[in-house]
Motif scaffolding. Structure first.
Motif, PDB file in Angstrom:
ATOM      1  N   TRP A 178       4.421  10.243  -6.772  1.00 20.14           N
ATOM      2  CA  TRP A 178       5.494  10.626  -7.697  1.00 20.14           C
ATOM      3  C   TRP A 178       4.944  10.983  -9.072  1.00 20.14           C
ATOM      4  O   TRP A 178       5.384  11.950  -9.699  1.00 20.14           O
ATOM      5  CB  TRP A 178       6.490   9.474  -7.810  1.00 20.14           C
ATOM      6  CG  TRP A 178       7.669   9.818  -8.683  1.00 20.14           C
ATOM      7  CD1 TRP A 178       8.818  10.427  -8.316  1.00 20.14           C
ATOM      8  CD2 TRP A 178       7.788   9.559 -10.099  1.00 20.14           C
ATOM      9  NE1 TRP A 178       9.662  10.573  -9.384  1.00 20.14           N
ATOM     10  CE2 TRP A 178       9.056  10.056 -10.505  1.00 20.14           C
ATOM     11  CE3 TRP A 178       6.962   8.968 -11.042  1.00 20.14           C
ATOM     12  CZ2 TRP A 178       9.498   9.968 -11.817  1.00 20.14           C
ATOM     13  CZ3 TRP A 178       7.400   8.896 -12.362  1.00 20.14           C
ATOM     14  CH2 TRP A 178       8.660   9.395 -12.731  1.00 20.14           C
ATOM     15  N   ALA A 179       3.967  10.208  -9.553  1.00 21.16           N
ATOM     16  CA  ALA A 179       3.366  10.501 -10.865  1.00 21.16           C
ATOM     17  C   ALA A 179       2.642  11.850 -10.843  1.00 21.16           C
ATOM     18  O   ALA A 179       2.740  12.641 -11.790  1.00 21.16           O
ATOM     19  CB  ALA A 179       2.404   9.378 -11.247  1.00 21.16           C
ATOM     20  N   GLU A 222       0.827  -1.208   0.000  1.00 16.87           N
ATOM     21  CA  GLU A 222       0.000   0.000   0.000  1.00 16.87           C
ATOM     22  C   GLU A 222       0.860   1.257   0.000  1.00 16.87           C
ATOM     23  O   GLU A 222       0.569   2.230  -0.714  1.00 16.87           O
ATOM     24  CB  GLU A 222      -0.907  -0.019   1.236  1.00 16.87           C
ATOM     25  CG  GLU A 222      -1.882   1.150   1.297  1.00 16.87           C
ATOM     26  CD  GLU A 222      -2.788   1.075   2.508  1.00 16.87           C
ATOM     27  OE1 GLU A 222      -3.613   1.990   2.675  1.00 16.87           O
ATOM     28  OE2 GLU A 222      -2.661   0.087   3.265  1.00 16.87           O
ATOM     29  N   ALA A 223       1.939   1.240   0.791  1.00 16.33           N
ATOM     30  CA  ALA A 223       2.828   2.402   0.832  1.00 16.33           C
ATOM     31  C   ALA A 223       3.522   2.608  -0.523  1.00 16.33           C
ATOM     32  O   ALA A 223       3.687   3.750  -0.989  1.00 16.33           O
ATOM     33  CB  ALA A 223       3.859   2.226   1.947  1.00 16.33           C
ATOM     34  N   LYS A 224       3.948   1.493  -1.176  1.00 14.04           N
ATOM     35  CA  LYS A 224       4.579   1.617  -2.488  1.00 14.04           C
ATOM     36  C   LYS A 224       3.609   2.193  -3.520  1.00 14.04           C
ATOM     37  O   LYS A 224       3.969   3.056  -4.322  1.00 14.04           O
ATOM     38  CB  LYS A 224       5.083   0.251  -2.950  1.00 14.04           C
ATOM     39  CG  LYS A 224       6.256  -0.277  -2.140  1.00 14.04           C
ATOM     40  CD  LYS A 224       6.700  -1.625  -2.654  1.00 14.04           C
ATOM     41  CE  LYS A 224       7.882  -2.182  -1.856  1.00 14.04           C
ATOM     42  NZ  LYS A 224       8.314  -3.509  -2.354  1.00 14.04           N
ATOM     43  N   ARG A 254       5.262  14.578 -10.913  1.00 17.13           N
ATOM     44  CA  ARG A 254       5.870  14.676 -12.235  1.00 17.13           C
ATOM     45  C   ARG A 254       4.974  15.420 -13.211  1.00 17.13           C
ATOM     46  O   ARG A 254       5.439  16.258 -13.997  1.00 17.13           O
ATOM     47  CB  ARG A 254       6.156  13.260 -12.767  1.00 17.13           C
ATOM     48  CG  ARG A 254       6.872  13.235 -14.104  1.00 17.13           C
ATOM     49  CD  ARG A 254       8.259  13.798 -14.002  1.00 17.13           C
ATOM     50  NE  ARG A 254       8.938  13.783 -15.292  1.00 17.13           N
ATOM     51  CZ  ARG A 254      10.156  14.258 -15.489  1.00 17.13           C
ATOM     52  NH1 ARG A 254      10.828  14.778 -14.477  1.00 17.13           N
ATOM     53  NH2 ARG A 254      10.711  14.200 -16.688  1.00 17.13           N
ATOM     54  N   MET A 255       3.693  15.141 -13.140  1.00 17.85           N
ATOM     55  CA  MET A 255       2.749  15.843 -14.015  1.00 17.85           C
ATOM     56  C   MET A 255       2.704  17.332 -13.680  1.00 17.85           C
ATOM     57  O   MET A 255       2.673  18.182 -14.583  1.00 17.85           O
ATOM     58  CB  MET A 255       1.361  15.221 -13.868  1.00 17.85           C
ATOM     59  CG  MET A 255       1.259  13.793 -14.431  1.00 17.85           C
ATOM     60  SD  MET A 255      -0.352  13.046 -14.131  1.00 17.85           S
ATOM     61  CE  MET A 255      -1.397  14.180 -15.016  1.00 17.85           C
ATOM     62  N   ASP A 256       2.741  17.670 -12.402  1.00 25.02           N
ATOM     63  CA  ASP A 256       2.736  19.084 -12.021  1.00 25.02           C
ATOM     64  C   ASP A 256       4.005  19.787 -12.496  1.00 25.02           C
ATOM     65  O   ASP A 256       3.974  20.932 -12.962  1.00 25.02           O
ATOM     66  CB  ASP A 256       2.602  19.212 -10.500  1.00 25.02           C
ATOM     67  CG  ASP A 256       1.270  18.693  -9.995  1.00 25.02           C
ATOM     68  OD1 ASP A 256       0.347  18.554 -10.816  1.00 25.02           O
ATOM     69  OD2 ASP A 256       1.167  18.416  -8.774  1.00 25.02           O
TER      70      ASP A 256
END
Length: 298
Positions: free
Chosen positions: A232-233, A223-225, A236-238
Motif C-alpha cells: 500500500w505504501a 507476514e501478510a499484514k 501511494r508513493m507511485d
C-alpha cells in the motif's frame, strides 16, 4: 468375410471321434506332422551363418530358409538340444545343424562345413589383441585372503547394521498397518475440514466485497499484514508521484520590474501608452448602459 463354420458329416460322433481331424484321420499341423511318429516335426529353418555344402561344394549364404526336419537329440541340463536336417537346394545332399546351449551357438554336425569368418587384425595389417587375462600369473594367496578379510569386515561393520536398520524401519511402519492407515485417514479428514472452512470463508468475503472468483486470498497473519502495508505504501508513493507530474508548474516572476520589462525608446513608450488608454476607454464604453429608446422618442 472368412467363414468360421465347419461341416459335420451325418456319421460324425463327437464321443467317438472327438474332433474333425480325428474323423478325417489327419493331424492339426497337416503335412508338417507326417513324421511325427518318429519324433520329427517339419519346420521352417533359416541358416544362422554361411556354409559350404559337403556334397556339391557350393556356397550357401546366411539367411537361406529350408523346410528342416526338427528333432530332439539330447539335453544340456534342462535345455533341450535340437537337430535340424536340411536338404540342399543345389543338389540332393543333406546337412545337419544342431543347437549348442552350452556356448549359445549353432554347430554344423554333418553334410557341410561352416565358413570361417573370424577376422585377425594382426594378419590384416592391424594390431594384435592381447589377452591380458590369459597371460596373467598365478594369484597371490595372501592378497586374496586380505581381500576376503576386508570384504568380511565390510559386511560385518557396514552392510549388516544397515540391513538391520532398514529392517527396523520396515517393521515400524508395517507392524500395524490398520492403525497407521487410521491415523493417516484421520489427519486427512481434519485437513479436509479445515480446507473446506477456509474455502467457505473466502467465498463469503468475495461475495461481500464483490471480488472475482479466481482471486486467491492469503491467510491473515503478521507476514501478510506487513507485506500488504508495504504494498500500500509503495502504491501511494507511485500515485503521489504521478499526480505531482501532472500538476501545472507556475513560473515565479522576478522581484525587480526592471529585469522583467525590456527597455523601450520614448516613441515606442508613447505609442504603448496611447494604445493602452484607447483600450481602457473602449472597455468602459462597452460597460455603460445604453439609454432607453422610449425616453428618446418622447
Amino acid at each position: 468375410m472368412q467363414g468360421f463354420n465347419k461341416y459335420y458329416p451325418p456319421d460324425y460322433d463327437p464321443d467317438k471321434h472327438q474332433s474333425l481331424n480325428a474323423y478325417r484321420g489327419k493331424h492339426a499341423l497337416g503335412d508338417r506332422a507326417r513324421k511325427l511318429d518318429k519324433g520329427i516335426l517339419i519346420t521352417r529353418f533359416e541358416l544362422p551363418f554361411n556354409i559350404w555344402c559337403g556334397t556339391c561344394n557350393n556356397h550357401i549364404g546366411m539367411g537361406v530358409r529350408y523346410n528342416a526336419e526338427k528333432k530332439k537329440v539330447g539335453a544340456y541340463y534342462s535345455t533341450p538340444i535340437y537337430s535340424f536336417r536340411c536338404k540342399c537346394h543345389l543338389c540332393d545332399g543333406w546337412f545337419e545343424i544342431q543347437t549348442d546351449p552350452k556356448n549359445t551357438r549353432y554347430v554344423v554336425v554333418s553334410g557341410a562345413r561352416q565358413k570361417d569368418e573370424d577376422w585377425d587384425p594382426q594378419e590384416n595389417g592391424g594390431f594384435a589383441i592381447h589377452d591380458t587375462e590369459g597371460k596373467a600369473g598365478p594369484a597371490d594367496p595372501l592378497a586374496a585372503l586380505e581381500k576376503t578379510t576386508e570384504a568380511q569386515n565390510h559386511v560385518t561393520k557396514v552392510q549388516i547394521p544397515r540391513m538391520e536398520a532398514l529392517q527396523g524401519v520396515s517393521d515400524h511402519y508395517n507392524n500395524d498397518p490398520y492403525t497407521l492407515s487410521s491415523m493417516v485417514r484421520k489427519r486427512f479428514r481434519a485437513e479436509k475440514k479445515i480446507d473446506a472452512q477456509k474455502r467457505a470463508d473466502d467465498d463469503s468475503i468475495k461475495g461481500k466485497y464483490g471480488l472475482p472468483e479466481e482471486l486467491q486470498l492469503v491467510e491473515d497473519d503478521a507476514e501478510a499484514k506487513h507485506q500488504a502495508r508495504d504494498e500500500w505504501a509503495r502504491a501511494r508513493m507511485d500515485y503521489d508521484a504521478e499526480r505531482n507530474s501532472k500538476r501545472p508548474r507556475l513560473s515565479i516572476p522576478s522581484s525587480s520590474p526592471s529585469q522583467s520589462r525590456p527597455k523601450l525608446d520614448p516613441v515606442s513608450s508613447l505609442k504603448a501608452r496611447i494604445l493602452d488608454n484607447t483600450r481602457r476607454s473602449s472597455t468602459l464604453a462597452s460597460k455603460r448602459k445604453p439609454p432607453d429608446r422610449r425616453v428618446l422618442l418622447k
